[in-house]
Scaffold this motif. Structure first.
Motif, short mmCIF file in Angstrom:
data_model
loop_
_atom_site.label_atom_id
_atom_site.label_comp_id
_atom_site.label_asym_id
_atom_site.label_seq_id
_atom_site.Cartn_x
_atom_site.Cartn_y
_atom_site.Cartn_z
N GLU A 46 8.19 3.83 -2.01
CA GLU A 46 7.55 4.36 -0.81
C GLU A 46 6.05 4.12 -0.88
O GLU A 46 5.40 4.45 -1.88
CB GLU A 46 7.82 5.86 -0.66
CG GLU A 46 7.25 6.42 0.63
CD GLU A 46 7.59 7.89 0.83
OE1 GLU A 46 8.44 8.19 1.68
OE2 GLU A 46 7.00 8.72 0.12
N TYR A 100 13.21 4.05 -2.81
CA TYR A 100 14.33 3.91 -1.89
C TYR A 100 15.36 2.96 -2.51
O TYR A 100 15.07 1.78 -2.72
CB TYR A 100 13.87 3.35 -0.54
CG TYR A 100 12.99 4.28 0.25
CD1 TYR A 100 13.54 5.29 1.04
CD2 TYR A 100 11.61 4.14 0.22
CE1 TYR A 100 12.72 6.14 1.78
CE2 TYR A 100 10.78 4.99 0.95
CZ TYR A 100 11.35 5.99 1.72
OH TYR A 100 10.55 6.82 2.45
N ASP A 147 11.41 2.06 4.49
CA ASP A 147 10.16 2.80 4.37
C ASP A 147 9.30 2.60 5.61
O ASP A 147 8.53 1.64 5.71
CB ASP A 147 9.40 2.33 3.12
CG ASP A 147 8.09 3.07 2.91
OD1 ASP A 147 7.82 4.04 3.66
OD2 ASP A 147 7.34 2.70 1.99
#
Length: 577
Positions: free
Chosen positions: A283, A111, A441
């Motif tokens: 993640e 991310y 996340d």
């Protein structure tokens, strides 16, 4: 205990055992013979195993703990809360390794964070407005607007500063993927060996050509105090202090000390999704990086085992490494052994001392492992609400995904914290880098809850010469929480549990000598040709067949993977000779 549940609102106090999630370990039994054995399942050890197996060597990884990843690990410390327990951000992993091992195919998902930095001020707002803050991200116009709150001159200069650093970073990238220059090979040995060693000069030549007229600037960044460089460019304290955190993060040094300029450079030389200098969340936590590398290694045929604690390296009658002996007495034989442990653990704990010269052991004893870091992992039932950028609805703002710098309003605050630790006391106003990966996340925490990482400095390994006690840990964590509370009132009430890892805890749990997250100080005397020692920079050890593959080797710490890749290449090259 290092990991203690903090009692709150009647909740019972428990001791965390660090439940592993998604561990990847071979189900087959350990064989008695392999081509290569890797001691330690940290990310570099796993990278080495992947390249070795891909290169045709039957390889096994032996990890002491119940979970793979070393310092790049995900653990469920409290039910439903999954933490990147040690390392917590990704940037430095070399793109070449990610591509070679097809890590995205094996589950790696990152991310991206934007903005990436948020520094709130402790001050009274003007005319009812919130206190000021400094937010930095990829948008130059936004950055200049933010910096302009404190200095219009700095806002104008920031673009040129970023471009200046970027030129240097781009030029040194060839050095990050290659081993150091083989000085001994060039100056001694057969003609064939000399010719082969000359090729190790190519990355240096390429770097020099790319630097060109920037060589003096590179030399200054490499050797100067970070503050000397920052003072040349900027005048506002919040900006200088925010940038100075990268010059001291993980290092027991001051931004006023020689060599801190390189530490600054080290932390901006990464890349994510082709975005230079970007840092992101993985993640599933940092254990997913190790998991992806392990999956890649196993796809080539490598065998990976947890809860296999190596007692010592097994030496043959010729003095060469011939395998390992586990602490339960099991012997496993191999042609070569690679150690992902720190140099001190490798040569003081794992290698029979009679096989090493007194001079070598003395040199190993001189390697600096001083660490300033205490990592605190926190489970929250509510998102922090910062006075400088309020979000009272418990929904994240852009700043929540950033590295949140607390007690970073001025470089004087950072300097005071450093000097307290150098006098043997934990800082009473510590530097805190807070990250909240669950903002991006949601797999890391239950709905509405969050996991928080507090990377704090400065704390010594010993408190005025004595060992840390449980009370010392709790008192320091209380100090940190009191400061967070000043920036985000209500923070302490939202705490469900906390996991406190002081330098001795980082050493005991993760095998990080001295609690040093880099496997050794990133000081000028322990870089490149001198990492970890001036005569031990090519991943080979004085013991034939025994290699180093951890972050104690060039190019150093961070979740980078290069030491593992280069060590594997050295092994393959040696076995072909």
């Amino acid at each position: 205990m290092a990991a203690a549940m903090w009692t709150r609102r009647g909740r019972s106090s428990v001791t965390s055992v660090g439940k592993v999630i998604r561990s990847k370990s071979s189900h087959s039994a350990v064989k008695s013979q392999y081509d290569a054995l890797v001691i330690g399942g940290g990310h570099n050890g796993l990278v080495a195993a992947a390249y070795l197996q891909k290169g045709g060597l039957k390889t096994a990884v032996l990890e002491r703990r119940h979970v793979l990843g070393g310092a790049a690990v995900t653990e469920e410390i409290f039910p439903g809360f999954h933490f990147s327990r040690c390392s917590y951000l990704l940037s430095l992993l070399r793109p070449r390794i990610s591509a070679d091992l097809e890590l995205q195919k094996h589950g790696l998902k990152v991310y991206m964070r934007d903005p990436y930095s948020f520094t709130p001020m402790l001050e009274e707002g003007v005319n009812g407005a919130p206190p000021r803050s400094l937010t930095l991200g990829s948008d130059l116009t936004m950055n200049q607007k933010e910096i302009g709150k404190f200095s219009q001159n700095d806002a104008k200069t920031f673009r040129d500063f970023a471009a200046h650093l970027n030129k240097i970073v781009e030029a040194i990238h060839p050095l990050l993927d290659a081993p150091p220059v083989d000085i001994l090979g060039i100056t001694a040995g057969s003609l064939r060996k000399r010719l082969g060693a000359v090729t190790t000069l190519l990355p240096v030549i390429k770097c020099g050509l790319q630097l060109g007229r920037n060589i003096p600037a590179f030399y200054e960044v490499l050797t100067a105090p970070a503050m000397k460089i920052l003072n040349q460019w900027f005048e506002s304290e919040p900006l200088k202090a925010t940038l100075a955190t990268d010059a001291v993060i993980g290092v027991m040094t001051s931004s006023n000390n020689t060599g801190s300029g390189y530490v600054l450079l080290h932390h901006v030389m990464g890349e994510l999704e082709k975005a230079k200098g970007a840092w992101g969340y993985v993640e599933g936590g940092m254990g997913s990086v190790s998991q992806a590398i392990a999956c890649a290694a196993q796809s080539y045929g490598a065998e990976i085992f947890t809860e296999k604690d190596v007692g010592h390296v097994l030496l043959g009658s010729d003095g060469a490494a011939r395998g390992v002996v586990l602490k339960d007495g099991t012997e496993i034989h191999s042609k070569v052994v690679l150690s992902n442990a720190t140099p001190r653990v490798t040569f003081k704990n794992l290698t029979p001392q009679a096989a090493l010269s007194p001079e070598f052991i003395k040199a190993v004893d001189q390697i600096d492992y001083t660490s300033p870091v205490t990592k605190i992992n926190v489970a929250l039932d509510k998102l922090p609400n910062f006075l400088a950028s309020p979000t009272p609805d418990n929904k994240p703002g852009p700043h929540h995904q950033s590295s949140i710098h607390l007690n970073c309003e001025s470089t004087e605050v950072l300097e005071t914290a450093y000097r307290q630790a150098m006098n043997g006391r934990p800082s009473d106003r510590p530097m805190v880098e807070m990250t909240i990966p669950s903002v991006l996340d949601p797999t890391l925490a239950p709905p509405g809850c969050h996991v928080v990482s507090l990377f704090t400095q400065f704390t010594p390994f010993y408190i005025e010469g004595r060992e840390w006690t449980s009370k010392d840990r709790e008192n320091f964590a209380d100090t940190v929480f009191d400061w967070v509370e000043k920036y985000a009132p209500g923070f302490k009430r939202s705490v469900v549990g906390r996991d406190i890892l002081t330098p001795p805890d980082l050493e005991r749990i993760f095998g990080l000598t001295g609690g040093n997250i880099f496997h050794g100080s990133m000081s000028l005397d322990q870089l490149y040709l001198a990492r970890p020692l001036p005569f031990l920079s090519d991943y080979r050890s004085p013991i034939k067949g025994l290699y180093l593959c951890g972050s104690g080797c060039h190019p150093g710490g961070g979740v980078m993977g290069t030491p593992g890749m280069n060590a594997a290449r050295a092994v393959i090259a040696d076995l072909k000779m």
